[in-house]
Scaffold this active site. Structure first.
Site, PDB file in Angstrom:
ATOM      1  N   GLY A   1       0.845  -1.185   0.000  1.00 37.48           N
ATOM      2  CA  GLY A   1       0.000   0.000   0.000  1.00 37.48           C
ATOM      3  C   GLY A   1       0.879   1.232   0.000  1.00 37.48           C
TER       4      GLY A   1
ATOM      5  N   GLY B   1       4.906   7.645   2.213  1.00 43.65           N
ATOM      6  CA  GLY B   1       5.779   6.728   1.501  1.00 43.65           C
ATOM      7  C   GLY B   1       5.009   5.479   1.150  1.00 43.65           C
TER       8      GLY B   1
ATOM      9  N   ASN C   1       0.892   9.290   1.720  1.00 48.14           N
ATOM     10  CA  ASN C   1       1.714  10.498   1.625  1.00 48.14           C
ATOM     11  C   ASN C   1       3.104  10.282   2.218  1.00 48.14           C
ATOM     12  OD1 ASN C   1      -0.410  11.899   0.486  1.00 48.14           O
ATOM     13  ND2 ASN C   1      -1.205  12.510   2.488  1.00 48.14           N
TER      14      ASN C   1
ATOM     15  N   ASP D   1      -8.791   7.216  13.706  1.00 43.37           N
ATOM     16  CA  ASP D   1      -8.877   6.922  12.269  1.00 43.37           C
ATOM     17  C   ASP D   1      -9.423   5.514  12.040  1.00 43.37           C
ATOM     18  OD1 ASP D   1      -8.712   7.398   9.577  1.00 43.37           O
ATOM     19  OD2 ASP D   1      -6.518   7.328   9.456  1.00 43.37           O
TER      20      ASP D   1
HETATM   21  P1  ADP Z   1      -1.875   5.448   5.953  1.00 47.39           P
HETATM   22  O1  ADP Z   1      -1.617   6.283   7.153  1.00 47.39           O
HETATM   23  O2  ADP Z   1      -1.301   6.019   4.701  1.00 47.39           O
HETATM   24  O3  ADP Z   1      -3.337   5.112   5.786  1.00 47.39           O
HETATM   25  P2  ADP Z   1      -1.536   2.661   6.718  1.00 47.39           P
HETATM   26  O4  ADP Z   1      -0.820   2.318   7.965  1.00 47.39           O
HETATM   27  O5  ADP Z   1      -3.022   2.573   6.783  1.00 47.39           O
HETATM   28  O6  ADP Z   1      -1.065   4.095   6.219  1.00 47.39           O
HETATM   29  O7  ADP Z   1      -0.999   1.715   5.536  1.00 47.39           O
HETATM   30  C1  ADP Z   1      -1.323   1.907   4.176  1.00 47.39           C
HETATM   31  C2  ADP Z   1      -1.615   0.595   3.482  1.00 47.39           C
HETATM   32  O8  ADP Z   1      -0.515  -0.293   3.581  1.00 47.39           O
HETATM   33  C3  ADP Z   1      -2.785  -0.165   4.082  1.00 47.39           C
HETATM   34  O9  ADP Z   1      -3.988   0.251   3.529  1.00 47.39           O
HETATM   35  C4  ADP Z   1      -2.458  -1.591   3.723  1.00 47.39           C
HETATM   36  O10 ADP Z   1      -2.863  -1.888   2.411  1.00 47.39           O
HETATM   37  C5  ADP Z   1      -0.943  -1.626   3.789  1.00 47.39           C
HETATM   38  N1  ADP Z   1      -0.522  -2.088   5.135  1.00 47.39           N
HETATM   39  C6  ADP Z   1      -0.231  -1.321   6.179  1.00 47.39           C
HETATM   40  N2  ADP Z   1       0.126  -2.058   7.250  1.00 47.39           N
HETATM   41  C7  ADP Z   1       0.063  -3.340   6.857  1.00 47.39           C
HETATM   42  C8  ADP Z   1       0.306  -4.614   7.522  1.00 47.39           C
HETATM   43  N3  ADP Z   1       0.676  -4.662   8.791  1.00 47.39           N
HETATM   44  N4  ADP Z   1       0.120  -5.745   6.806  1.00 47.39           N
HETATM   45  C9  ADP Z   1      -0.268  -5.674   5.520  1.00 47.39           C
HETATM   46  N5  ADP Z   1      -0.516  -4.538   4.859  1.00 47.39           N
HETATM   47  C10 ADP Z   1      -0.352  -3.364   5.497  1.00 47.39           C
HETATM   48 MG    MG Z   2      -4.692   3.873   6.512  1.00 47.84          MG
END
Ligand code: ADP
Ligand code: MG
Length: 609
Positions: free
Chosen positions: A336, A341, A339, A452
């Site tokens: 994923g 990274g 912003n 969130d």
């Molecule tokens: P943001 O603050 O940009 O929303 P996130 O922590 O939600 O950041 O992470 C963005 C994306 O990365 C998630 O929507 C998911 O698809 C992937 N992701 C984040 N953490 C994990 C994890 N522990 N395992 C698998 N995918 C993850």
């Molecule tokens: Mg998120």
């Protein structure tokens, strides 16, 4: 027993004896038609109605029939014990008299649990402990989140863990084992009958071994010919220790199966997860290390089958705040991005094996603010330990600043649901949202606000296992505070925010409850977008005007009611996560119980072998 349908009745005493029942009736005055209800120890799920007439006691057995109805021998069937008692309070219909006055339980007399109620509870614990190597808080969480699924599982496999269970051995081998060593009357074992896949009970009496076939009806209930039916073999065995029910004598000591007793299968603390994050169910491991265990029929994967479940495995090993770059392999695969990274797939090497991880890589880490933000996120995650919250494994300061987390490979809940609409049942969603409520209840207890919570930030380990993630906006509240006050409004997910967040910048666990309601709506609409095409300010007007989103098509009425409670305008009147989890739990248990297949008619009784 929590699911005892009589538990609500004020004249129900649970598992008390006949003479204790008579004692209660005496103390209550022996009026004609005075009555109470108690649990029947003879038939599982049955009751006894004790009534006074003419200064004498009358006891009527109430049988629970296979179709789930209740009746007194020769009488009409009723859908529950309450309905049955109500019926006999209007019409004696064969009893000595009508039920006139309930003999109420005094406040200092709790409902006494029956022998099977506590056995079942212990069995559940023992099973979870043995099968998944869980203890303490992790075990409690596992049991709460999966009680209905576990009960089903135990009903079919619990005997495999019992010392008296010998697996598939021949009749002659059973005899040989019983004759070896001391031969007290009642010494017994249970074995699989070779041809038919049914069970047999072998016991010794007067130096002779007797064999009995254990019958099973279509719904899987076990019984001796014309005897009481039980959900599980081990309950039947426990019962036969008390009542012979047609045997030459009651069961005595177990003829111990050396293989089971010497080593119950347990799993290594760290297991390598498969490529897709799915760990094979432990039965494969158990079967390999213990040939005496038969492999149970295929079942749904449970959260505990995942190596990610137990937050207490190797806590010192794994919860290192600083991770060396050499310990970390980073894949090119992006999970994923945002912003900050992107999040990449990776593998963390530890002394006891490798763990699949997700690595949040900071893009612009020369920017001090961005860096601090990620440090704060890490600081929060570091303090949390719950099966339903994504665990942080540490920070790695190398070419970029990296946040290393356990992997939830099935991805965000909203995406998963919208792409798997056809394979996900409503019960499945209820189970997942119950898990989210358990994670949120934990946050509420620890005095953290998430800020969130949304379906995009609930990640799935597998189809049955959800974890809350993304603590980028989260705050730890001070000991005396119950809300966080944001000085300025930021880039906020307005559609998920409660009115007090938007109007007064006040964030609390109660505002997380509002977001939980929106997350529920997203889940039950299979990843739908809340408030359709409305923009933030329009949504605010919609809410202020007293409107709320409608019930998603597939959403059960009770779940929509809970959602609307989460959207109570005033946070003082909104339920907290303790209450939300309770509602989710009771609904989850009720739908999962109903989903249990129940045969209607009993198979024809077979003669004793
Ligand atoms: P943001 O603050 O940009 O929303 P996130 O922590 O939600 O950041 O992470 C963005 C994306 O990365 C998630 O929507 C998911 O698809 C992937 N992701 C984040 N953490 C994990 C994890 N522990 N395992 C698998 N995918 C993850
Ligand atoms: Mg998120």
């Amino acid at each position: 027993m929590s699911n005892d349908p009589a538990a609500e009745l004020p004249f129900y005493y649970g598992s008390i004896s006949r003479s204790e029942a008579e004692q209660h009736l005496k103390l209550a005055g022996m009026a004609d038609g005075l009555f109470l209800l108690r649990q029947c120890i003879r038939s599982l799920g049955g009751y006894v109605l004790s009534v006074v007439w003419n200064l004498e006691f009358h006891h009527y057995s109430i049988e629970k029939k296979l179709n789930g109805t209740y009746c007194i021998a020769g009488g009409k069937s009723h859908c529950g014990p309450a309905e049955l008692c109500e019926f006999y309070s209007k019409d004696p219909d064969g009893l000595v008299c009508m039920l006139r006055k309930p003999c109420l339980r005094l406040p200092d007399t709790p409902i006494r649990p029956g022998v099977f109620d506590s056995l079942r509870e212990n069995m559940l614990r023992e099973y979870v402990k043995q099968t998944w190597n869980l203890e303490g808080e992790a075990m409690e969480q596992a049991i709460i989140s999966q009680a209905p699924q576990l009960e089903k599982l135990i009903a079919t496999t619990a005997h495999e863990k019992m010392p008296w269970y010998h697996g598939k051995i021949a009749r002659q081998e059973g005899e040989r084992r019983l004759y070896s060593g001391v031969q007290p009357d009642g010494k017994f074992l249970v074995r699989d009958r070779e041809e038919s896949g049914t069970f047999a009970l072998s016991m010794i009496y007067g130096k002779t071994v007797y064999h009995y076939r254990i019958l099973q009806d279509k719904s899987g209930k076990c019984f001796m010919p014309e005897g009481t039916k039980f959900d599980t073999i081990w309950q039947l065995v426990e019962y036969l220790k008390m009542k012979p029910d047609g045997l030459v004598t009651v069961l005595g000591e177990a003829c111990v199966n050396g293989k089971v007793a010497e080593k119950t299968p347990s799993l290594p603390a760290t297991r390598r997860t498969g490529a897709n994050g799915y760990t094979p169910p432990p039965r494969a491991v158990a079967a390999a290390s213990n040939p005496a265990t038969t492999v149970p029929a295929d079942r749904e994967v449970l959260p505990m089958d995942s190596s990610a479940f137990n937050p207490y495995h190797n806590p010192n090993e794994v919860r290192k705040f600083n991770i060396q770059r050499t310990q970390l392999l980073i894949d090119e695969v992006e999970l994923g991005s945002g912003n900050f990274g992107c999040v990449k797939k990776g593998v963390l090497k530890t002394d006891s094996g490798q763990i699949d991880v997700a690595v949040k890589v900071l893009k612009n880490d020369n920017e001090k603010l961005v860096k601090e933000e990620m440090m704060r996120e890490a600081e929060i995650m570091h303090q949390l330990s719950n099966p339903f919250i994504v665990r942080m494994l540490g920070l790695c300061k190398a070419e970029n600043l990296m946040l290393v987390m356990e992997m939830a490979s099935a991805g965000p809940l909203n995406k998963f649901l919208s792409t798997n609409k056809d394979n996900v049942t409503v019960e499945n969603i209820v189970n997942l949202m119950h898990q989210v409520s358990m994670g949120m209840k934990y946050l509420e207890e620890k005095n953290f606000v998430h800020r969130d919570l949304a379906a995009r930030n609930v990640l799935l380990v597998n189809q049955q296992f959800a974890k809350i993630s993304d603590f980028g906006l989260s705050k730890a509240l001070g000991a005396d505070d119950n809300y966080y006050k944001a000085r300025t409004a930021g880039k906020w997910p307005l559609k998920w925010y409660a009115p007090e967040c938007i109007n007064f910048h006040k964030f609390s666990s109660k505002s997380d409850v509002w977001s939980f309601g929106i997350t529920m709506w997203e889940a039950f609409s299979y990843g739908g977008k809340p408030y359709k095409k409305m923009k933030g300010p329009e949504v605010m007007r919609f809410i202020e005007g007293g409107s709320r989103m409608e019930c998603p098509a597939a959403c059960p009425e009770q779940m929509y009611t809970l959602m609307k409670e989460c959207w109570t305008y005033k946070h003082e009147e909104r339920p907290d996560f303790k209450a939300v989890e309770e509602s989710m739990r009771s609904y989850h248990y009720s739908v999962s119980k109903k989903a249990k297949p129940e045969g209607s008619a009993a198979a024809a009784a077979e003669p004793v072998e």
